[in-house]
Design a protein around this motif. Sequence first.
Motif, PDB file in Angstrom:
ATOM      1  N   VAL A 178      25.290  -2.301  35.052  1.00  0.00           N
ATOM      2  CA  VAL A 178      25.779  -1.553  36.496  1.00  0.00           C
ATOM      3  C   VAL A 178      26.408  -0.360  35.978  1.00  0.00           C
ATOM      4  N   ASP A 179      25.817   0.865  36.386  1.00  0.00           N
ATOM      5  CA  ASP A 179      26.618   2.046  36.317  1.00  0.00           C
ATOM      6  C   ASP A 179      27.613   2.265  37.286  1.00  0.00           C
ATOM      7  N   THR A 180      28.733   2.591  37.045  1.00  0.00           N
ATOM      8  CA  THR A 180      29.759   2.806  37.987  1.00  0.00           C
ATOM      9  C   THR A 180      30.243   4.315  38.178  1.00  0.00           C
ATOM     10  N   PRO A 181      30.875   4.641  39.233  1.00  0.00           N
ATOM     11  CA  PRO A 181      31.731   5.949  39.478  1.00  0.00           C
ATOM     12  C   PRO A 181      33.074   5.897  38.333  1.00  0.00           C
ATOM     13  N   ILE A 182      33.401   6.940  38.382  1.00  0.00           N
ATOM     14  CA  ILE A 182      34.756   7.139  37.560  1.00  0.00           C
ATOM     15  C   ILE A 182      35.820   6.542  38.394  1.00  0.00           C
ATOM     16  N   SER A 183      35.866   5.372  38.187  1.00  0.00           N
ATOM     17  CA  SER A 183      37.104   4.664  39.150  1.00  0.00           C
ATOM     18  C   SER A 183      37.507   3.345  38.295  1.00  0.00           C
ATOM     19  N   GLU A 184      38.322   3.503  37.378  1.00  0.00           N
ATOM     20  CA  GLU A 184      38.679   2.683  36.421  1.00  0.00           C
ATOM     21  C   GLU A 184      39.397   1.279  37.204  1.00  0.00           C
ATOM     22  N   ALA A 185      40.370   1.647  37.803  1.00  0.00           N
ATOM     23  CA  ALA A 185      41.122   0.600  38.610  1.00  0.00           C
ATOM     24  C   ALA A 185      40.271  -0.233  39.313  1.00  0.00           C
ATOM     25  N   GLY A 186      39.223   0.513  39.922  1.00  0.00           N
ATOM     26  CA  GLY A 186      38.364  -0.128  41.072  1.00  0.00           C
ATOM     27  C   GLY A 186      37.479  -0.870  40.363  1.00  0.00           C
ATOM     28  N   PHE A 187      36.638  -0.563  39.320  1.00  0.00           N
ATOM     29  CA  PHE A 187      35.557  -1.587  38.805  1.00  0.00           C
ATOM     30  C   PHE A 187      36.224  -2.609  37.690  1.00  0.00           C
ATOM     31  N   VAL A 188      37.399  -2.204  37.341  1.00  0.00           N
ATOM     32  CA  VAL A 188      37.899  -3.254  36.551  1.00  0.00           C
ATOM     33  C   VAL A 188      38.446  -4.534  37.492  1.00  0.00           C
ATOM     34  N   GLY A 189      39.014  -4.153  38.970  1.00  0.00           N
ATOM     35  CA  GLY A 189      39.397  -4.949  39.901  1.00  0.00           C
ATOM     36  C   GLY A 189      38.236  -5.643  40.347  1.00  0.00           C
ATOM     37  N   LEU A 190      36.999  -4.912  40.641  1.00  0.00           N
ATOM     38  CA  LEU A 190      35.798  -5.743  40.984  1.00  0.00           C
ATOM     39  C   LEU A 190      35.415  -6.585  39.959  1.00  0.00           C
ATOM     40  N   GLY A 191      35.687  -6.430  38.493  1.00  0.00           N
ATOM     41  CA  GLY A 191      35.175  -7.385  37.589  1.00  0.00           C
ATOM     42  C   GLY A 191      36.127  -8.553  37.707  1.00  0.00           C
ATOM     43  N   ILE A 192      37.294  -8.391  37.988  1.00  0.00           N
ATOM     44  CA  ILE A 192      38.366  -9.471  38.142  1.00  0.00           C
ATOM     45  C   ILE A 192      37.805 -10.498  39.327  1.00  0.00           C
ATOM     46  N   GLY A 193      37.567  -9.869  40.515  1.00  0.00           N
ATOM     47  CA  GLY A 193      37.017 -10.635  41.489  1.00  0.00           C
ATOM     48  C   GLY A 193      36.048 -11.286  41.278  1.00  0.00           C
ATOM     49  N   ALA A 194      34.728 -10.644  40.736  1.00  0.00           N
ATOM     50  CA  ALA A 194      33.591 -11.447  40.193  1.00  0.00           C
ATOM     51  C   ALA A 194      33.960 -12.566  39.381  1.00  0.00           C
ATOM     52  N   ALA A 195      34.531 -12.237  38.491  1.00  0.00           N
ATOM     53  CA  ALA A 195      35.047 -13.506  37.484  1.00  0.00           C
ATOM     54  C   ALA A 195      35.678 -14.590  38.227  1.00  0.00           C
ATOM     55  N   VAL A 197      44.654   3.856  33.414  1.00  0.00           N
ATOM     56  CA  VAL A 197      44.516   4.166  34.624  1.00  0.00           C
ATOM     57  C   VAL A 197      44.291   2.505  35.445  1.00  0.00           C
ATOM     58  N   ALA A 198      43.635   1.551  34.901  1.00  0.00           N
ATOM     59  CA  ALA A 198      43.473   0.501  35.198  1.00  0.00           C
ATOM     60  C   ALA A 198      44.451  -0.862  35.157  1.00  0.00           C
ATOM     61  N   MET A 199      45.626  -0.119  34.486  1.00  0.00           N
ATOM     62  CA  MET A 199      46.460  -1.321  34.020  1.00  0.00           C
ATOM     63  C   MET A 199      47.141  -2.402  34.909  1.00  0.00           C
ATOM     64  N   ASP A 200      47.277  -1.720  36.098  1.00  0.00           N
ATOM     65  CA  ASP A 200      47.940  -2.522  37.142  1.00  0.00           C
ATOM     66  C   ASP A 200      46.825  -3.943  37.395  1.00  0.00           C
ATOM     67  N   GLN A 201      45.460  -3.464  37.412  1.00  0.00           N
ATOM     68  CA  GLN A 201      44.453  -4.613  37.456  1.00  0.00           C
ATOM     69  C   GLN A 201      44.319  -5.607  36.432  1.00  0.00           C
ATOM     70  N   ILE A 202      44.835  -5.040  35.105  1.00  0.00           N
ATOM     71  CA  ILE A 202      44.412  -5.716  34.076  1.00  0.00           C
ATOM     72  C   ILE A 202      45.871  -6.671  33.995  1.00  0.00           C
ATOM     73  N   ASP A 246      39.088 -17.056  29.628  1.00  0.00           N
ATOM     74  CA  ASP A 246      40.050 -16.207  30.052  1.00  0.00           C
ATOM     75  C   ASP A 246      39.920 -14.641  29.912  1.00  0.00           C
ATOM     76  N   PRO A 247      40.674 -13.981  30.466  1.00  0.00           N
ATOM     77  CA  PRO A 247      40.534 -12.582  30.390  1.00  0.00           C
ATOM     78  C   PRO A 247      40.417 -11.841  28.795  1.00  0.00           C
ATOM     79  N   VAL A 248      39.763 -11.234  28.341  1.00  0.00           N
ATOM     80  CA  VAL A 248      39.789 -10.793  26.875  1.00  0.00           C
ATOM     81  C   VAL A 248      39.849  -9.416  26.740  1.00  0.00           C
ATOM     82  N   ILE A 249      40.664  -8.791  26.240  1.00  0.00           N
ATOM     83  CA  ILE A 249      40.768  -7.343  25.969  1.00  0.00           C
ATOM     84  C   ILE A 249      40.044  -7.347  24.712  1.00  0.00           C
ATOM     85  N   PHE A 250      39.049  -6.617  24.493  1.00  0.00           N
ATOM     86  CA  PHE A 250      38.255  -6.391  23.269  1.00  0.00           C
ATOM     87  C   PHE A 250      38.213  -5.061  22.835  1.00  0.00           C
TER      88      PHE A 250
END
Lengths: 350, 334
Positions: free
Chosen positions: B61-78, B96-101, B173-177
């Motif tokens: 899935v190609d995303t817009p430039i919205s790191e907080a948004g699509f990281v959050g989306l990934g968390i919800g999907a997970a 930019v996505a640190m709050d979500q992470i 678990d969430p993995v930072i790679f």
Amino acid sequence: MADAPTPQDTIPAPAADADLMRQMFATIHLIRTFEERAAEEYMRGNIGGFLHLAIGEEAAVVGSVMALRPTDPITSTYREHGQALARGSDPRAVMAELFGRATGLCGGHGGSMHLMDRERFFFGGYGIVGGSVPLAVGLGFAISYRHEDGVALVMFGDGATNQGVLMESMNMAKLWNLPVIFFCLNNQYGMGTAVDRASAETELFKRADAFDMPSRRVDGMDVMAVYQAVTDAAHHARTEQEPSMIEAIAYRYRGHSMSDPDRTRPEEEKARWHARDPLITFERVLLGEGTVTAEDLTAIRDRNSSTVEDAVAFANDSPVADDATLADDVYAHPWTDDPRGSAEMPQVRP
Amino acid sequence: MTTDASTAAAVSYREALTQAMREELERDPNVFLIGEDIGLFEGSFKVTRGLLHEFGPARVVDTPISEAGFVGLGIGAAMSGLRPVIELMTVNFSIVAMDQIVNNAAKVRYMFGGQVSVPLVIRMPGGAGHQLGAQHSHSLEAWFTHVPGLKVVCPSTPYDAKGLLKTAIRDDDPVIFLESEGLYAKKGPVGGPDDLVPFGQAIVRRSGAHCTIVALSRMVWIALDAADTLAAEGIECEVVDPRTTRPLDLQTIADSVRRTNHCVVVDEGWPECGLAANIATHVYEACFDWLDAPIVRVNAADVPMPYARNLEQAALPRQEDVAAAVRATLARGA
């Protein structure tokens, strides 16, 4: 400060059946009773931390949650006792979580701001304004990925409409046509700051225009108007695969949290909204239509009072969260039970 | 690199990662990839090359430039049971996505009493060395390693890149790679579809009796170069690669230091409250009585990364810095 929409702005009340209307009234009353009692327990010191009450906003909470299927996932803010109760969470487990007891919904790891009831598809209350919005878009993404017909609803406040992540989330939801309802419960204040002091455009539902997403404003003090709006939005999401936004105008009677003495909002304004209390207006509708009798109402009130008293007694009698659970559930696959993690070094052989 | 089981053909670190994702996409329909320009454009570093064509736009899935948004989306999907593999174009944009992470991915499981898991991987290349300037040259291993609820992986070889990414995707678990931009072209053997590399197991890259060098990711290669240089002087270094910083395999590090009685820690990040500082503290706690000299840290300079090539090189740990650190600690302990 926004006025509530005039009756012409709202859609006609749906032909909800009498049982459902009675249930909605009972749930509004349950939440009110529960939260007033929680405030007392906070003052007694039995509840710690922050306690954000939704007193005055119950019609918007109940109308939205009860318009969904029980398997439609929802997320919320930190003001979410009502969402859990409306979803059918056990009031005992909710109160016990507020008390920080082992029997709480989250075993005492969450507290008032972080309730979750996964079995009931209530995916939690979150403490960072706007932070849960993309999670709900992810829940909607998962529904779409699996070709299911659920709808994810995210509840957020007026304050969140000025957070960038809301814009990112709405854009992706519409770009990919995900089944998501962006439900803005506009209680007209982000903590102490009124909407017109925070937002250049105070008609918050117009945020959706930027994403070519349908949106509407409803009277959040009118449970049937909210119910109808969310019913329509859910139907639209299921059949048309398009997200939408609803702005429900309501009013928070108390301060932002129990630690806010609420000295800045005008008394006249509070009185005006108290006069529109759903427990008064909806009761009048139900009695007028003959949907309930005075005896029914008394029975509902009595039942809710005893439910809440029982919940408080249960919480009081429950064991505190065991210290041994401190490090539980940090990981699904932990490598140490040590709450200090790697720092303690017990796993290194001498 | 002798301890890795090897297959015949050497493949690049980049291709090793692609293989891991391809195999896991084939194995589990819940796995999907999401990120900026990963599909049609095949990734900023071409790590997702070919995968859109093979698996289609529903799973790449190609995303817009919205790191907080699509990281959050990934968390919800997970949270609802999918296994998203998010690509952040570089580690720099994770900020930019640190709050979500930090507030969501890392805490959701704990604060809700274990009711949901977050089986999520966030891949991102980091490091410096290409004159990308102050805002595109971060090594943030320490930031992520600080957070309970995350697992943090820093592969240094193609074999580990593939095996650790497969482990990450299968982990609940969430993995930072954290990949290294400087290693994408590095070639080496890789494992097969079922060769997973477990988290929390360090590997000894080179054995030696005189000084332990702990190094991660691209710094492993700097350390090995330094070890070669020092060997010519009669100094034998043991290079330990922890491979994951959370969990951290202290046992292997401590065992080595107790043999060599000397330790140097190499870290591409900044020195203050950094990864090297943390590892050094662990070693002091576990090995104080065995150490013959103070531990020496080798870090990036304590400055935002400059652009000019000579200044950038001066800011980064070099093999001569590592060699000097080893000589210094051995001189103190002699």
